[in-house]
Design a protein around this motif. Structure first.
Motif, PDB file in Angstrom:
ATOM      1  N   PHE A  51      -2.205 -70.671   1.282  1.00 49.35           N
ATOM      2  CA  PHE A  51      -2.702 -70.969  -0.063  1.00 49.35           C
ATOM      3  C   PHE A  51      -3.597 -71.446  -0.284  1.00 49.35           C
ATOM      4  O   PHE A  51      -4.182 -73.036   0.054  1.00 49.35           O
ATOM      5  N   ILE A  52      -4.292 -70.917  -0.784  1.00 56.38           N
ATOM      6  CA  ILE A  52      -5.834 -70.983  -1.557  1.00 56.38           C
ATOM      7  C   ILE A  52      -6.216 -71.271  -2.782  1.00 56.38           C
ATOM      8  O   ILE A  52      -5.200 -70.207  -3.512  1.00 56.38           O
ATOM      9  N   LEU A  66     -10.099 -62.120  -7.938  1.00 53.92           N
ATOM     10  CA  LEU A  66      -9.079 -61.466  -7.689  1.00 53.92           C
ATOM     11  C   LEU A  66      -8.960 -60.246  -7.835  1.00 53.92           C
ATOM     12  O   LEU A  66      -7.345 -60.046  -7.153  1.00 53.92           O
ATOM     13  N   ARG A  67      -9.009 -59.675  -8.872  1.00 51.92           N
ATOM     14  CA  ARG A  67      -8.574 -58.844  -8.845  1.00 51.92           C
ATOM     15  C   ARG A  67      -9.047 -57.723  -8.340  1.00 51.92           C
ATOM     16  O   ARG A  67      -8.428 -56.506  -8.003  1.00 51.92           O
ATOM     17  N   SER A  68     -10.646 -58.000  -7.732  1.00 47.44           N
ATOM     18  CA  SER A  68     -10.561 -57.007  -6.692  1.00 47.44           C
ATOM     19  C   SER A  68      -9.626 -56.900  -6.057  1.00 47.44           C
ATOM     20  O   SER A  68      -9.177 -55.942  -4.743  1.00 47.44           O
ATOM     21  N   LEU A 160       1.328 -61.136  -0.497  1.00 46.89           N
ATOM     22  CA  LEU A 160       0.180 -62.164  -0.842  1.00 46.89           C
ATOM     23  C   LEU A 160       0.301 -61.699  -2.253  1.00 46.89           C
ATOM     24  O   LEU A 160       0.543 -60.885  -3.276  1.00 46.89           O
ATOM     25  N   LEU A 161       0.576 -63.547  -2.751  1.00 41.36           N
ATOM     26  CA  LEU A 161       0.730 -63.438  -4.106  1.00 41.36           C
ATOM     27  C   LEU A 161      -0.515 -64.113  -4.460  1.00 41.36           C
ATOM     28  O   LEU A 161      -1.363 -65.269  -4.300  1.00 41.36           O
ATOM     29  N   LEU A 162      -0.996 -62.791  -5.530  1.00 43.61           N
ATOM     30  CA  LEU A 162      -2.310 -63.452  -6.330  1.00 43.61           C
ATOM     31  C   LEU A 162      -2.106 -64.261  -8.288  1.00 43.61           C
ATOM     32  O   LEU A 162      -1.685 -63.152  -8.859  1.00 43.61           O
ATOM     33  N   ALA A 163      -2.214 -65.088  -7.642  1.00 40.94           N
ATOM     34  CA  ALA A 163      -2.490 -65.886  -9.062  1.00 40.94           C
ATOM     35  C   ALA A 163      -3.072 -66.737  -9.673  1.00 40.94           C
ATOM     36  O   ALA A 163      -4.279 -67.181  -9.524  1.00 40.94           O
ATOM     37  N   ASP A 164      -3.412 -65.676 -10.856  1.00 46.84           N
ATOM     38  CA  ASP A 164      -4.447 -66.072 -12.137  1.00 46.84           C
ATOM     39  C   ASP A 164      -4.342 -67.346 -13.372  1.00 46.84           C
ATOM     40  O   ASP A 164      -4.117 -66.699 -14.371  1.00 46.84           O
ATOM     41  N   LEU A 194      -3.183 -66.892  -3.850  1.00 46.44           N
ATOM     42  CA  LEU A 194      -4.472 -66.734  -3.878  1.00 46.44           C
ATOM     43  C   LEU A 194      -4.452 -67.741  -5.076  1.00 46.44           C
ATOM     44  O   LEU A 194      -4.463 -66.889  -6.141  1.00 46.44           O
ATOM     45  N   LEU A 195      -4.488 -68.924  -5.493  1.00 42.89           N
ATOM     46  CA  LEU A 195      -4.130 -68.812  -6.868  1.00 42.89           C
ATOM     47  C   LEU A 195      -5.764 -69.280  -7.863  1.00 42.89           C
ATOM     48  O   LEU A 195      -6.872 -70.371  -6.730  1.00 42.89           O
TER      49      LEU A 195
END
Length: 254
Positions: A51-52, A66-68, A160-164, A194-195
């Motif tokens: 968890f980053i 994050l979008r990349s 992978l979970l990307l949370a903006d 990645l949060l």
């Protein structure tokens, strides 16, 4: 004087020798808008289940990075490479639910197979919304809508979970409840996360590591002591918090 980017690379190399194959591998990732450099040769590894949290000032490159990784922005320049798993999901600040679809249809959007309905119902139960599958999104509160979005993000068991900034629009109490829910679900489903957040305290509460980005460069990589649930009374946390604020350029005089 030692270059701070070199220090980050050295820290990453040291961790690489102790870590299994990363889920995410970024190498020399760059992004330019005209003459402006938004990402500057970013290197980053994220391990399975890690968890980053990524923090930085507005315009520092957080959401662009994050979008990349989400493959929503393919215009990375130079020799940079973005290695991310195919099975990934994105959680945005707003829920982005389709208002013309009921809750269950929103959760199972894009999900295929005979078990899609059962998986969607189980995901709704996981976020405390069992029995609301036929509700319309506009009948839900903001916190409930974001729980539906979280169910949708995890129903496919992403690597992978990307949370903006997914909790930025919520009130303080609802935000704390969502923190607990996210930690529980991440522990159960074990995606790498990645949060992106502006909130240092949110990063400290949730992440295993906190990265500070400024002008498109990762300047600071801070492991967070203690496991989850995190003891907010841990005497090490105030020092870590002060280090992160200093890396952000926030001092007692600023």
């Amino acid at each position: 004087m030692t270059d701070r980017r070199t220090m980050i690379d050295a820290d990453t190399t040291s961790r690489d020798s102790e870590r299994v194959t990363p889920v995410v591998q970024l190498r020399a990732v760059s992004r330019h808008y005209g003459e402006r450099t938004v990402l500057d040769r970013v290197d980053l590894d994220i391990g399975p289940g890690e968890f980053i949290a990524l923090i930085g000032r507005s315009g520092s490159g957080k959401s662009t990075l994050l979008r990349s990784m989400a493959r929503l922005d393919e215009d990375v320049a130079g020799s940079g490479t973005v290695g991310v798993p195919e099975n990934r999901s994105v959680l945005f600040q707003d829920s982005r639910l389709l208002p013309w679809q009921r809750v269950l249809a929103n959760v199972t959007l894009g999900l295929r197979g005979p078990d899609a309905r059962a998986s969607g119902l189980a995901a709704l139960a996981d976020v405390g919304l069992a029995g609301r599958e036929r509700a319309w999104p506009n009948a839900l509160s903001g916190g409930e809508q974001q729980r539906v979005a979280l169910a949708r993000a995890l129903v496919g068991e992403p690597d992978l979970l990307l949370a903006d900034e997914p909790f930025g629009a919520l009130d303080a109490l609802t935000r704390l409840r969502m923190h607990r829910l996210l930690l529980r679900l991440v522990a159960e489903h074990r995606p790498a996360v990645l949060l992106v957040t502006h909130d240092v305290d949110e990063a400290l509460a949730l992440a295993d590591r906190v990265l500070v980005i400024d002008s498109g460069v990762l300047l600071h990589d801070q492991p967070i002591p203690g496991g989850q649930p995190r003891d907010r009374a841990d005497p090490a946390l105030p020092r870590v918090r002060a280090d992160l604020l200093e890396a952000l350029g926030v001092t007692d005089d600023s």
